[in-house]
Each structure stands twice: as C-alpha cells, then as structure tokens.
Design a protein around this motif. Sequence first.
Motif, mmCIF file in Angstrom:
data_model
loop_
_atom_site.group_PDB
_atom_site.id
_atom_site.type_symbol
_atom_site.label_atom_id
_atom_site.label_comp_id
_atom_site.label_asym_id
_atom_site.label_seq_id
_atom_site.Cartn_x
_atom_site.Cartn_y
_atom_site.Cartn_z
ATOM 1 N N LEU A 186 0.843 -1.189 0.000
ATOM 2 C CA LEU A 186 0.000 0.000 0.000
ATOM 3 C C LEU A 186 0.880 1.241 0.000
ATOM 4 C CD1 LEU A 186 -2.884 1.201 0.243
ATOM 5 C CD2 LEU A 186 -2.571 1.103 2.730
ATOM 6 N N SER A 187 0.635 2.119 -0.951
ATOM 7 C CA SER A 187 1.418 3.356 -1.038
ATOM 8 C C SER A 187 0.732 4.468 -0.251
ATOM 9 C CB SER A 187 1.561 3.793 -2.498
ATOM 10 O OG SER A 187 0.312 4.246 -2.987
ATOM 11 N N PRO A 188 1.488 5.492 0.160
ATOM 12 C CA PRO A 188 0.861 6.617 0.863
ATOM 13 C C PRO A 188 -0.172 7.329 -0.009
ATOM 14 C CG PRO A 188 3.256 6.913 0.713
ATOM 15 C CD PRO A 188 2.919 5.617 0.069
ATOM 16 N N GLU A 189 0.081 7.371 -1.303
ATOM 17 C CA GLU A 189 -0.857 8.024 -2.217
ATOM 18 C C GLU A 189 -2.192 7.277 -2.256
ATOM 19 O OE1 GLU A 189 3.174 9.052 -2.846
ATOM 20 O OE2 GLU A 189 2.329 7.057 -3.199
ATOM 21 N N ARG A 190 -2.123 5.952 -2.352
ATOM 22 C CA ARG A 190 -3.346 5.141 -2.373
ATOM 23 C C ARG A 190 -4.081 5.255 -1.045
ATOM 24 N NH1 ARG A 190 -7.878 3.566 -4.519
ATOM 25 N NH2 ARG A 190 -8.527 1.493 -3.843
ATOM 26 N N LEU A 191 -3.338 5.233 0.058
ATOM 27 C CA LEU A 191 -3.957 5.370 1.368
ATOM 28 C C LEU A 191 -4.728 6.681 1.469
ATOM 29 C CD1 LEU A 191 -4.389 4.496 4.316
ATOM 30 C CD2 LEU A 191 -2.197 5.600 4.850
ATOM 31 N N ARG A 192 -4.104 7.790 1.052
ATOM 32 C CA ARG A 192 -4.756 9.106 1.129
ATOM 33 C C ARG A 192 -5.922 9.225 0.144
ATOM 34 N NH1 ARG A 192 0.822 10.834 1.038
ATOM 35 N NH2 ARG A 192 1.531 10.996 3.192
ATOM 36 N N GLU A 193 -5.924 8.396 -0.866
ATOM 37 C CA GLU A 193 -7.015 8.378 -1.838
ATOM 38 C C GLU A 193 -8.278 7.749 -1.244
ATOM 39 O OE1 GLU A 193 -7.675 5.856 -5.871
ATOM 40 O OE2 GLU A 193 -5.780 6.949 -5.744
ATOM 41 N N VAL A 194 -8.105 6.732 -0.397
ATOM 42 C CA VAL A 194 -9.262 6.005 0.124
ATOM 43 C C VAL A 194 -9.608 6.353 1.570
ATOM 44 C CG1 VAL A 194 -9.047 4.084 -1.470
ATOM 45 C CG2 VAL A 194 -7.903 3.974 0.742
ATOM 46 N N LEU A 195 -8.626 6.900 2.330
ATOM 47 C CA LEU A 195 -8.871 7.215 3.740
ATOM 48 C C LEU A 195 -8.358 8.610 4.094
ATOM 49 C CD1 LEU A 195 -7.693 3.893 5.434
ATOM 50 C CD2 LEU A 195 -10.050 4.646 5.171
ATOM 51 N N HIS A 196 -9.021 9.230 5.040
ATOM 52 C CA HIS A 196 -8.526 10.473 5.645
ATOM 53 C C HIS A 196 -8.219 10.173 7.103
ATOM 54 C CE1 HIS A 196 -8.943 14.214 7.989
ATOM 55 N NE2 HIS A 196 -8.198 14.688 7.004
ATOM 56 N N TYR A 197 -7.088 10.674 7.579
ATOM 57 C CA TYR A 197 -6.663 10.447 8.963
ATOM 58 C C TYR A 197 -6.724 11.762 9.720
ATOM 59 C CZ TYR A 197 -3.389 9.562 12.839
ATOM 60 O OH TYR A 197 -2.799 9.447 14.072
ATOM 61 N N ASN A 198 -7.477 11.783 10.818
ATOM 62 C CA ASN A 198 -7.526 12.950 11.697
ATOM 63 C C ASN A 198 -6.451 12.746 12.756
ATOM 64 O OD1 ASN A 198 -8.074 14.725 13.862
ATOM 65 N ND2 ASN A 198 -10.221 14.859 13.267
ATOM 66 N N GLU A 199 -5.352 13.470 12.648
ATOM 67 C CA GLU A 199 -4.215 13.254 13.551
ATOM 68 C C GLU A 199 -4.526 13.621 15.000
ATOM 69 O OE1 GLU A 199 -1.012 16.576 13.190
ATOM 70 O OE2 GLU A 199 -1.929 16.338 11.223
ATOM 71 N N MET A 200 -5.525 14.456 15.234
ATOM 72 C CA MET A 200 -5.889 14.832 16.604
ATOM 73 C C MET A 200 -6.663 13.707 17.305
ATOM 74 S SD MET A 200 -4.512 17.739 16.835
ATOM 75 C CE MET A 200 -5.179 18.526 18.260
ATOM 76 N N THR A 201 -7.588 13.092 16.597
ATOM 77 C CA THR A 201 -8.424 12.044 17.193
ATOM 78 C C THR A 201 -7.902 10.637 16.916
ATOM 79 O OG1 THR A 201 -9.856 11.848 15.255
ATOM 80 C CG2 THR A 201 -10.484 13.486 16.950
#
Length: 164
Positions: free
Chosen positions: A6-21
């Motif tokens: 899994l590449s970082p680009e593909r990950l960001r394409e399918v998921l969003h990560y809220n770094e605070m929560t």
Amino acid sequence: MAKKSLSPERLREVLHYNEMTGVFTRLKSGSGRTPSGPGAGGDNGAGYTVIVVDRCQYRAHRLAFLYMLGRWPSAEVDHINGYRSDNAWTNLREVTCAENTQNQRRPHRNNKVGLLGVKRSGKRFTSTIGLGGTQKHIGTFDTAAEAHQAYLLHKRSIHKTATI
C-alpha cells in the motif's frame, strides 16, 4: 504483519486520517461493498483498530505512520498511553521491540500476586526486572506494594523510554 504494498498516495485516496483524534474516515470504497464515512475499521479482538484497504487488513497505528510520514514504520509502533485503540498522532511513537516491551503495564496472566515485577517468596515478596535478556533482582520486601514500588522506581531509572 500487514503487506507493505500500500502506497501513501493510495492510502490518502481512500482514507482520511484525523491526527488529533486518530480516527480514519473512508473517502471511497475500493470494492463498492464498504461504505464511506467516519470510523473506518474495527476492533481486532486484541484492542487494536484494523482497517481493510484493497482487500488487505492493516493496523490503524501503522497506517497513521504511512499517512503522516509517507513511509511504513521501520520498527514497532508504541501507543504511549497504553490504549491500543488511541491512534492520535501524539500518542504514537516508533520504538524497538525492547523499548515496546518496557511499557508493559499489566503483569503476565500467570502472575499470582497481580503486580508487575513482583512475586511471592515465602511470606515476603521479591521484585525483579528484565535487563538485557536476564532478570535482575531488585530486592525482597515485606509487602507486595513495597516490592511493586521498588520495581517502578528501578524501571524508571534503567528504562528511559518507559512511559510508566
């Protein structure tokens, strides 16, 4: 361990990560079967959040590293506060296996005293700690609480990365 294809680009394409929560939100489904929306993933039965991306299962704390740094963690990922489901970025750190082991918060299941680093020795209690693959004797005490306190003090002095 999860597959690292899994590449970082593909990950960001399918998921969003809220770094605070520490919560991942599914942006789109790869298969059409998984709904998009907040709270992607679920508990794996051991307290870790796991998320399926492109039919591969990943632990959320490892995905957080890929999302934030653009690379997989090279070692283990430690949850600083000890809660395996708390994937907030400030709660995660990359550590060696030895450093991660130093953060053990609960005694092993077979510990009859119920306190980390303490075992019964006749009518008294002994305190020991692991150091470099060997057990180091800290002392013998009248109460389990005293032995445990000595263990914690010793642990903090020799294991600088320990969080307790």
